[in-house]
Design an enzyme around this catalytic site. Structure first.
Site, PDB file in Angstrom:
ATOM      1  NE  ARG A 185      -3.576   2.630   0.742  1.00  5.73           N
ATOM      2  CZ  ARG A 185      -3.303   3.837   0.261  1.00  5.73           C
ATOM      3  NH1 ARG A 185      -2.240   4.049  -0.496  1.00  5.73           N
ATOM      4  NH2 ARG A 185      -4.099   4.842   0.557  1.00  5.73           N
TER       5      ARG A 185
ATOM      6  CG  HIS B 259      -1.049   6.463   2.150  1.00  3.07           C
ATOM      7  ND1 HIS B 259      -0.521   5.218   2.368  1.00  3.07           N
ATOM      8  CD2 HIS B 259      -2.134   6.556   2.966  1.00  3.07           C
ATOM      9  CE1 HIS B 259      -1.256   4.573   3.262  1.00  3.07           C
ATOM     10  NE2 HIS B 259      -2.233   5.367   3.655  1.00  3.07           N
TER      11      HIS B 259
ATOM     12  CG  HIS C  85      -4.954   9.035   5.523  1.00  2.00           C
ATOM     13  ND1 HIS C  85      -4.916   8.746   6.837  1.00  2.00           N
ATOM     14  CD2 HIS C  85      -4.528   7.916   4.861  1.00  2.00           C
ATOM     15  CE1 HIS C  85      -4.514   7.498   6.992  1.00  2.00           C
ATOM     16  NE2 HIS C  85      -4.252   6.970   5.824  1.00  2.00           N
TER      17      HIS C  85
ATOM     18  CD  GLU D 188      -3.940   3.648   8.033  1.00  2.00           C
ATOM     19  OE1 GLU D 188      -4.082   4.424   7.073  1.00  2.00           O
ATOM     20  OE2 GLU D 188      -3.117   2.718   8.045  1.00  2.00           O
TER      21      GLU D 188
ATOM     22  CG  HIS E  46       0.748   5.475   7.067  1.00  2.00           C
ATOM     23  ND1 HIS E  46       0.201   6.715   7.314  1.00  2.00           N
ATOM     24  CD2 HIS E  46      -0.248   4.728   6.537  1.00  2.00           C
ATOM     25  CE1 HIS E  46      -1.069   6.704   6.958  1.00  2.00           C
ATOM     26  NE2 HIS E  46      -1.371   5.515   6.470  1.00  2.00           N
TER      27      HIS E  46
ATOM     28  CD  GLU F  77      -6.942   3.671   2.178  1.00  2.00           C
ATOM     29  OE1 GLU F  77      -7.244   4.628   2.896  1.00  2.00           O
ATOM     30  OE2 GLU F  77      -5.940   2.986   2.392  1.00  2.00           O
TER      31      GLU F  77
HETATM   32 MN    MN Z   1      -3.269   5.030   5.441  1.00  2.00          MN
END
Ligand code: MN
Ligand code: MN
Length: 423
Positions: free
Chosen positions: A127, A130, A132, A136, A175, A202
């Protein structure tokens, strides 16, 4: 279709429903269970003869999964928002390295405070790097993963997580997640993410590749002390989830370029801790900021309810409750004042939601443990027990409300029960 006169499951065509409910042939349905069986699906019917079989178009598989919607307990009443959404109904974002799906305020309109994402990464898949605008919180459902993060002071966090572990990244902290070797098909991991904003998606995260693709190349090149030509392969669109090479040795990655170790531990092995409650009816593990100090914006409890037992009548002062069902089959009734109450059925992969302070119970209707998570946008966990409230409140007061004898109240357990075992 001949309605059964006894509230006992007789077998034959009922087997499909039994599988869904986790019941054994010939077993008495749980007390208060409204479902009678006709054909192989419950139908709108009560033991006193109220109701009638559905003769128009219908979906028997969904009826089997939701017996308390098809024949609600007579105590259900009034108008209540939908509090149940299965991840199976979510749109799946399919990628070469895995997939993700989400339950947000768009899928479950009442879920304004929190949103959830269910994600699968094959062995080696990333993943991508990124961050946000929300915090999280994560629960490892299966498999193994490596997570990385960097703090504003440059200190680095790299660690491996496995089934039952949590991680927490505050808003704005960059992360990544990578699937490791595991015994799953294609290896890797599957996990649950919860965000402290119901409108979260997401798809709207700050992705490294998306950002650099939308920054003039000469700026990116000067930032990275090279020439635009050296960086001409930077992807023009996001990678999001993509196959990658397996990581290096953990210690080596933790100290890459002499990085200082993050003073914050973003990982917490919740299920390796001593339970906060354990009894014949099940157990509860609480993971809030008192135990997992970084986890200040989102906290959780893991609950395991044994067959026939129920998570006691209770409520929370701290905010809405976002639930994720891990396994088993059960039901929850939520009371929302003004006579409104509604019962929903849940199984593994389902999301449940409870408005702040609304009281509820969760009952295991199956033969397997019912396992679920309660997640809150809060920093310290709390709950109020109906039994403890009735036990400690002066008996004159309680007896006059319930029109019962004070002897009953004097026998009430004053200790919080959390889960009430089968008699
Ligand atoms: Mn995340
Ligand atoms: Mn609760």
């Amino acid at each position: 279709m001949e309605p059964l006169s006894r509230r006992t499951v007789l077998g034959g065509a009922a087997a499909g429903f039994l599988t869904a409910a986790g019941l054994t042939l010939g077993e008495e349905l749980p007390p208060g269970d409204p479902a009678s069986v006709a054909g192989d699906a419950p139908y709108p019917h009560r033991p006193n003869g109220d109701g009638a079989p559905i003769v128009g178009p219908t979906n028997p598989e969904l009826q089997k999964q939701n017996p308390d919607l098809i024949a609600p307990p007579p105590t259900d009443h009034g108008k209540m928002m939908n509090l149940h959404f299965p991840f199976s109904y979510g749109h799946v974002k399919l990628e070469p390295g895995g997939w993700s799906r989400e339950v947000t305020v768009r899928e479950l309109p009442i879920s304004t405070q929190m949103a959830g994402v269910n994600m699968r990464l094959k062995k080696g898949a990333f993943r991508e790097l990124h961050w946000h605008a929300t915090a999280e919180w994560a629960f490892m459902i299966k498999g193994n993963a490596r997570i990385t993060a960097m703090n504003p002071d440059g200190s680095l966090f790299v660690d491996d997580v496995t089934e039952g572990d949590l991680w927490f990244f505050p808003k704005g902290i960059p992360h990544s997640i990578q699937g490791l070797d595991s015994d799953l098909p294609d290896g890797g991991t599957e996990f649950l993410l919860v965000f402290d904003d119901g409108g979260f998606s997401e798809d709207s995260t700050f992705l490294l590749t998306d950002w650099f693709a939308h920054t003039p190349p000469e700026i990116v090149a000067r930032q990275l002390q090279t020439t635009p030509d050296q960086l001409k392969n930077i992807p023009k669109k996001e990678l999001f989830i993509y196959p990658g090479e397996m990581p290096d040795d953990l210690t080596k990655e933790q100290t890459n370029r002499g990085a200082k170790k993050s003073p914050a531990n973003y990982k917490f092995s919740m299920l390796k801790q001593t339970p906060d409650f354990e009894g014949p009816g099940g157990k509860v593990h609480i993971a809030d900021s008192l135990k997992f100090p970084v986890s200040k914006a989102l906290i959780a409890a893991y609950v395991e309810v044994q067959p026939g037992a129920f998570r006691e009548l209770h409520w929370h002062t701290i905010g809405d409750e976002w639930q994720y069902y891990i396994s088993g089959f059960g039901r929850m009734t939520v009371f929302n004042a003004a006579g409104a109450a509604r019962t929903f059925n849940f199984q593994g992969g389902d999301v449940g939601y409870i408005p702040a302070t609304a009281p509820h119970y969760i009952q295991n209707l199956g033969n397997e443990p019912l396992r679920f998570l309660e997640v809150f946008k809060a920093d310290v966990y709390d709950d109020l027990s109906a039994r403890q409230w009735m036990a400690f409140t002066p008996p004159n007061l309680v007896a006059s409300h319930l029109m019962c004898s004070k002897e009953i109240l004097a026998k009430l357990d004053t200790k919080k029960t959390a889960i009430i075992a089968k008699d």
